[in-house]
Each structure stands twice: as C-alpha cells, then as structure tokens.
Design an enzyme around this catalytic site. Structure first.
Site, PDB file in Angstrom:
ATOM      1  N   GLU A  57     -19.243  -5.248  11.048  1.00 33.27           N
ATOM      2  CA  GLU A  57     -19.853  -4.704  11.978  1.00 33.27           C
ATOM      3  C   GLU A  57     -21.050  -5.552  12.721  1.00 33.27           C
ATOM      4  O   GLU A  57     -21.396  -5.069  13.761  1.00 33.27           O
ATOM      5  CB  GLU A  57     -20.699  -3.374  11.063  1.00 33.27           C
ATOM      6  CG  GLU A  57     -19.953  -2.515  10.562  1.00 33.27           C
ATOM      7  CD  GLU A  57     -19.254  -2.991   9.137  1.00 33.27           C
ATOM      8  OE1 GLU A  57     -18.271  -2.033   8.963  1.00 33.27           O
ATOM      9  OE2 GLU A  57     -19.269  -3.733   8.875  1.00 33.27           O
ATOM     10  N   ARG A  92     -25.143  -1.816   8.232  1.00 33.36           N
ATOM     11  CA  ARG A  92     -24.619  -3.180   7.935  1.00 33.36           C
ATOM     12  C   ARG A  92     -25.097  -3.975   8.878  1.00 33.36           C
ATOM     13  O   ARG A  92     -25.017  -5.262   8.783  1.00 33.36           O
ATOM     14  CB  ARG A  92     -23.224  -3.286   7.763  1.00 33.36           C
ATOM     15  CG  ARG A  92     -22.962  -2.250   6.249  1.00 33.36           C
ATOM     16  CD  ARG A  92     -21.325  -1.927   6.165  1.00 33.36           C
ATOM     17  NE  ARG A  92     -20.312  -3.085   6.390  1.00 33.36           N
ATOM     18  CZ  ARG A  92     -19.965  -3.768   5.293  1.00 33.36           C
ATOM     19  NH1 ARG A  92     -20.163  -3.263   3.937  1.00 33.36           N
ATOM     20  NH2 ARG A  92     -19.170  -4.705   5.339  1.00 33.36           N
ATOM     21  N   LYS A 104       0.837  -1.142   0.044  1.00 33.35           N
ATOM     22  CA  LYS A 104       0.031  -0.127  -0.055  1.00 33.35           C
ATOM     23  C   LYS A 104       0.913   1.181  -0.191  1.00 33.35           C
ATOM     24  O   LYS A 104       1.800   1.365   0.845  1.00 33.35           O
ATOM     25  CB  LYS A 104      -1.000  -0.026   1.315  1.00 33.35           C
ATOM     26  CG  LYS A 104      -1.952   1.019   1.219  1.00 33.35           C
ATOM     27  CD  LYS A 104      -2.869   0.980   2.338  1.00 33.35           C
ATOM     28  CE  LYS A 104      -3.971   2.039   2.239  1.00 33.35           C
ATOM     29  NZ  LYS A 104      -5.013   1.897   3.287  1.00 33.35           N
TER      30      LYS A 104
END
Length: 589
Positions: A333, A361, A245
C-alpha cells in the site's frame, strides 16, 4: 471413530501415531469444507495448509512455542486443532469466533493477523523478548505467504532478523497466489527457485537465513521430518514450502481466486451457490471498475493502481481491457500511494484503489507524498464503513477521521451509484487537490445506474427533502436508509434531509441555512464518531456561533467485532430502528 473427534488440543494431537496423520489431514479438510460450505468464510488458504498446520502442532510445543499465521485466513485448521472445533460453526458470526487469529480468543493465537506481512516483525519481537527473559526453550515460528512476504514490512523484518542470533523459523508458504495471483519480481524469483533456474545466490541466504527448500508442503511425512530437523537448529531459519491453495477440493484448486472466499457452495461438487440478486443491482466495486474503463477510454491520461486487489476492487476490468495502464503492485500500500504520487507529478491521472482499512497502512505516504505536495491523486476507498464478517481488522470506519485532518485533501462519500460515477468523472477533469472517495462493500440501490456523466461542484450538498424542525444530515450510502425512515414517520413534513456528500470541504452556505432554519440536527455516518462527520458539523456550529441541538449517530469509541452488516449497524445504533427511535424521542419531548 474419526481421529479428529479425539483431538481437542495439540497435546491430544501429539499422542496419536505418526502413520495416522494423513488420515487426520483428510478429516480436517472435510471438516473445513463441511462448515464453510454452509457458514461461508475463507476456504482456499486454509485447505492449502492442512498438512503444515498438523505438522507444526505435532512437532512444536504450542502454545509455549509461539506460532503466528500471516495472513490469518490460513488459520482455520489451526483453530480447529486448538480447542475451537465445537465452536467452528460460529466462525465469523456475531458472538462467535473470529475468522482471524486473535490473542484474546485463545492462548494458541500468539498474535492477531488480519492484515498481512506483520508476522516476521512480530515473531522477531517475541524471540528477542524471550532472549531478554532468559527463555532458552521457547521456539518462535511465523508462517507467511509468498504474496505477504513481498510487502515492505516483511522485508524490514527479514533485514533485521538476519543480523540477530535469536532462534526463529520463518515458513514461506509459496502457492503463487494471495487473493489474486502473486505479482512482481520476487514472485518470478520464487518461480525460478521452484524450477531450479534461479541464480546461484539465494536471496534468503544472502540475508543470513539458514535456508532450506523448496519442499512439498502437502507431503505430511516429509514436512514433519524437515520441521523436526529445523527444530534442532539455532538462529534465524527459513523453510520454503510449496503448497496448493484449495488443496482437496477440485473446484477450489481449479479456480483459486473465486474459492478464496466463495460464499455458500455444494460441499460434494464444490459448485458455488449463485445469489440471484447479484444479477440485478451491481456492487459498488463494479460501478467503480466499469466507470473507470469508460473514463479511461475517453481520457488517455488515466491510470489505475491497486495493491493486490484487482478482483476485489474490480480494477480487473481495466487490467483486461487496457492492461498497459492498470497496475497491480502486490501487497504494498505504501508503494501504491507514492507511485500514484509520482505518476500524478508527471501529469497522469492516477485512480488509486485501496480498501479503506488498508489505506491505514500508507498513512504517512498520503500525508507526506500526496497531500503535502498537493498532488491530485484520486483515492477510491472500497469497503468503507462496516464490512461485516471479517470484523475489527477490516471495518473501514476510521477513514473519515484520519483523513479529515489532512490539509489539501478533498473527501467525498457518494449516496448512490450515480454520485460515485459523477465524482469519478469530475475528478479526472482536473482537480487542484487530491481527493478520497469512500464507498461501501456490497450492492448499490439502482438498476439504471449507468447514466450520462454530470460534473459535481466541489463542496456542494443536496437538499433531498425540505423540513421545518429536524434536519438529518447524512454522508454516503447510509442516506438511502434515512430517506425510508423519514417517509414512514408521521411527522415527516417537519423533517428535512440533506445529502452532504463532501465532509471536506463542507458546504458551509447550505449548513448555515440549516443552522438558521432547524431547531434539531441529526448527523449520521457509517464511521467512527470521534473526529468524523458529526464532529465536523459540531465544529462548524461552534465556529459560526450557532447553538442548535445536535445528535450524532455513528460508531462509538470501541472496536466493532464481526457479524452481518445489519447486525453491526444495530449494535452501533445507526440502523433504521435507532434513527426512528431518536426521531420519536425528539418529537415526544
């Protein structure tokens, strides 16, 4: 001439010689860095998949072949190569292109992915649909990060896909980090795979995927060779690639959390431009984070939970100082909410911090596992209201409406930092019900916010200013704007202002007094009007038999796109000018 300047579509890309692709990768990285350094946006994720982006569009026949990015902030290079190069400097700006893939923006955006872990289910659905239509020459590819694949929905998709005979390729982009470093047993397993120390059985092969890897996802020639090989194979396949990344910008590689979305920075050195105002008034997330640590040091029953957002939510402060009582559960979640319910059942006091848009969610868990059992979970909903440039997928504007209908649930919106601190203090004293506390992204209003705690009576409001004709009822931090507008109005003596704080339960005694003493009532909220705060006031006036003229200011029944918070407040007509104009119309009537 630069290669990138010659490419306006993947068709152009496929015409250039294979040996020039590494140069194109360098130019694409420079282009992304150049634009994001001044326009802001998500940086590290897109830099890490430059080679993958080029390879996918080089080998596969997009847009006929379907390509889904998960999460979509990896897709900047994809957007640039698919006809949006000249528009890329409008990225995330009002009227410009979205920061995430969006199906009505380009035929190359096969599926909208602002939230994570949806790509496998979506691409499987597309592959099954293609099979039913007899489309034998269409490929289906999903790119999913190692943090995203740990989510339950991703595993649901893997579980189903493994027993189908559709042609689909899942590319696992493993860089060991989402926004914050990846966590959990799957992360440890993938680390062992990379080191060659994993157990003999491969989890993806056990799920019936044709697994290959791990391969270097930043090695473009090798990646193209592997994709070409996999293109010729049928059935469900999974390619495990390792990427870095922030690849290509040293600062972004060294500090991957900060450079996920660094704001403006020097494109040559990578140094982030520090905003001087950030050293003055704290962000609401930091008020939450520091207050939680303060309370947790006094109350050993307190625990903190967040699904993959310790930095964004500032739970990181508790994780640093009281690590055994602070939990990052990854992008999960649903799990976060039910785990909080389980902890509450056993007598702990869970502060479950989730961005408002992401609590959507876990809606069933809020109802079934928390509210139905009346377990006193403390939900702290960061990024409530309009969040700005991330747009429709991230605005936290539905929470008031989708939470207000749930029995047993208390809902509170602080007007300032002190109210946030005080409701957190009140909640941990021992409420008989669960509570949701919503607060916005960004900075507060007060320098000396760290004041002694005061308990807040549940369902109580505050009269900030007494009036005679118009009562403005505000919920949350938008009330600070209301106070300034009232002060500027020539008829300010006739305008009352009430910080309602609780949308559930409402302060019915205060509201009955308001209904009896004011002719006009204005409600204002940084949320959708349908089913929200204004709706609650309308319902109560009807129930009590009053007929006051009520004007509701909030977000209409439409998705708001991206732009600055101020621009979007203007579009939604909840800005100072819109309120000022409404007051003038009432007084002029």
């Amino acid at each position: 001439m630069k290669i990138l300047s010659q490419i306006n579509s993947p068709e152009d890309l496929r015409k250039i010689p294979l040996g020039t692709l590494p140069q194109l990768a360098q130019e694409l990285r420079e282009f992304i860095i150049d634009i994001v350094s001044t326009k802001e946006g998500h940086l590290g994720a897109s830099l890490g998949v430059v080679e993958l982006t080029i390879a996918l569009h080089y080998i596969f026949d997009t847009p006929k072949d379907r390509l889904v990015w998960d999460v979509g902030h990896q897709a900047y290079g994809h957007k640039i190569l698919t006809g949006r190069k000249e528009l890329f400097d409008t990225n995330r700006q009002l009227g410009g292109i979205s920061g995430f893939p969006k199906i009505d923006e380009s035929e190359y955006d096969a599926f909208g992915t602002g939230h994570s872990s949806t790509s496998i289910s979506a691409i499987l659905g597309m592959a099954l649909a293609s099979k039913l239509k007899g489309e034998t020459d269409r490929r289906h590819i999903a790119v999913i990060g190692d943090a995203s694949i740990a989510s339950g929905m991703a595993f649901e998709g893997l579980n189903h896909a493994g027993v189908t005979d559709v042609d689909m390729l899942i590319i696992l982009n493993d860089n060991a980090i989402g926004i914050d470093p990846s966590v959990g047993a799957l992360k440890k397993y993938l680390t062992n795979v990379k080191r060659g120390t994993a157990k003999d059985e491969n989890i993806f092969e056990c799920l019936n995927f044709d697994y290959s890897g791990p391969v270097d996802g930043n090695d473009l020639p090798n990646l193209i060779s592997e994709l070409k090989r996999l293109k010729a194979r049928t059935g469900p396949k999974l390619l495990h690639i390792i990427t870095t990344k922030g690849k290509g910008l040293q600062k972004a590689e060294e500090n991957q959390v900060a450079y996920h979305a660094p704001g403006k920075f020097d494109k040559s050195t990578g140094e982030i431009h520090i905003k001087s105002v950030e050293t003055e008034v704290p962000k609401y997330q930091d008020v939450f984070g520091h207050t939680l640590v303060e309370l947790a040091k006094q109350n050993p029953k307190i625990v903190g939970i967040t699904p993959a957002m310790p930095t964004g939510s500032s739970l990181k402060y508790m994780m640093e100082q009281i690590p055994d009582r602070a939990f990052d559960v990854g992008i999960a979640e649903q799990h976060a909410v039910t785990m909080a319910a389980g902890m509450a059942k056993e007598g702990t006091i869970p502060f479950c911090n989730i961005y408002s848009t992401f609590l959507q969610r876990a809606y069933d868990q809020v109802i079934h596992d928390v509210a139905l059992q009346n377990l006193p979970v403390i939900f702290c909903l960061d990024r409530a209201g309009i969040v700005g440039e991330d747009g429709a997928t991230h605005h936290g504007v539905f929470d008031l409406a989708y939470l207000r209908c749930i029995p047993n649930l208390i809902i509170f919106a602080p007007m300032n930092e002190m109210e946030l601190r005080n409701i957190m203090y009140t909640a941990q004293l021992g409420l008989p019900n669960p509570i949701a506390i919503r607060y916005p992204r960004g900075q507060g209003t007060t320098l000396d916010w760290k004041r002694p705690f005061e308990e807040i009576a549940i369902g109580s409001s505050q009269e900030l200013k007494k009036g005679s004709k118009i009562a403005i009822l505000s919920l949350g931090t938008i009330g600070n704007r209301v106070g300034k507008v009232i002060d500027e109005n020539d008829n300010n003596q006739q305008i009352g202002h009430y910080d309602m704080r609780f949308i559930k339960p409402l302060d019915t005694n205060r509201l009955e007094h308001i209904f009896q003493n004011y002719e006009y009532i204005i409600t204002i909220e940084d949320a959708c009007k349908a089913g929200g705060f204004g709706s609650a006031i309308l319902e109560l006036t009807n129930e009590m038999g009053y007929s006051n003229q009520i004007h509701m200011l909030g977000i209409d029944d439409a998705f708001l796109e991206h732009g600055t918070v101020d621009e979007l407040h203007q579009l939604a007509e909840i800005d100072a000018t819109s309120l000022r104009n409404l007051l003038n119309r009432i007084f002029d009537a």
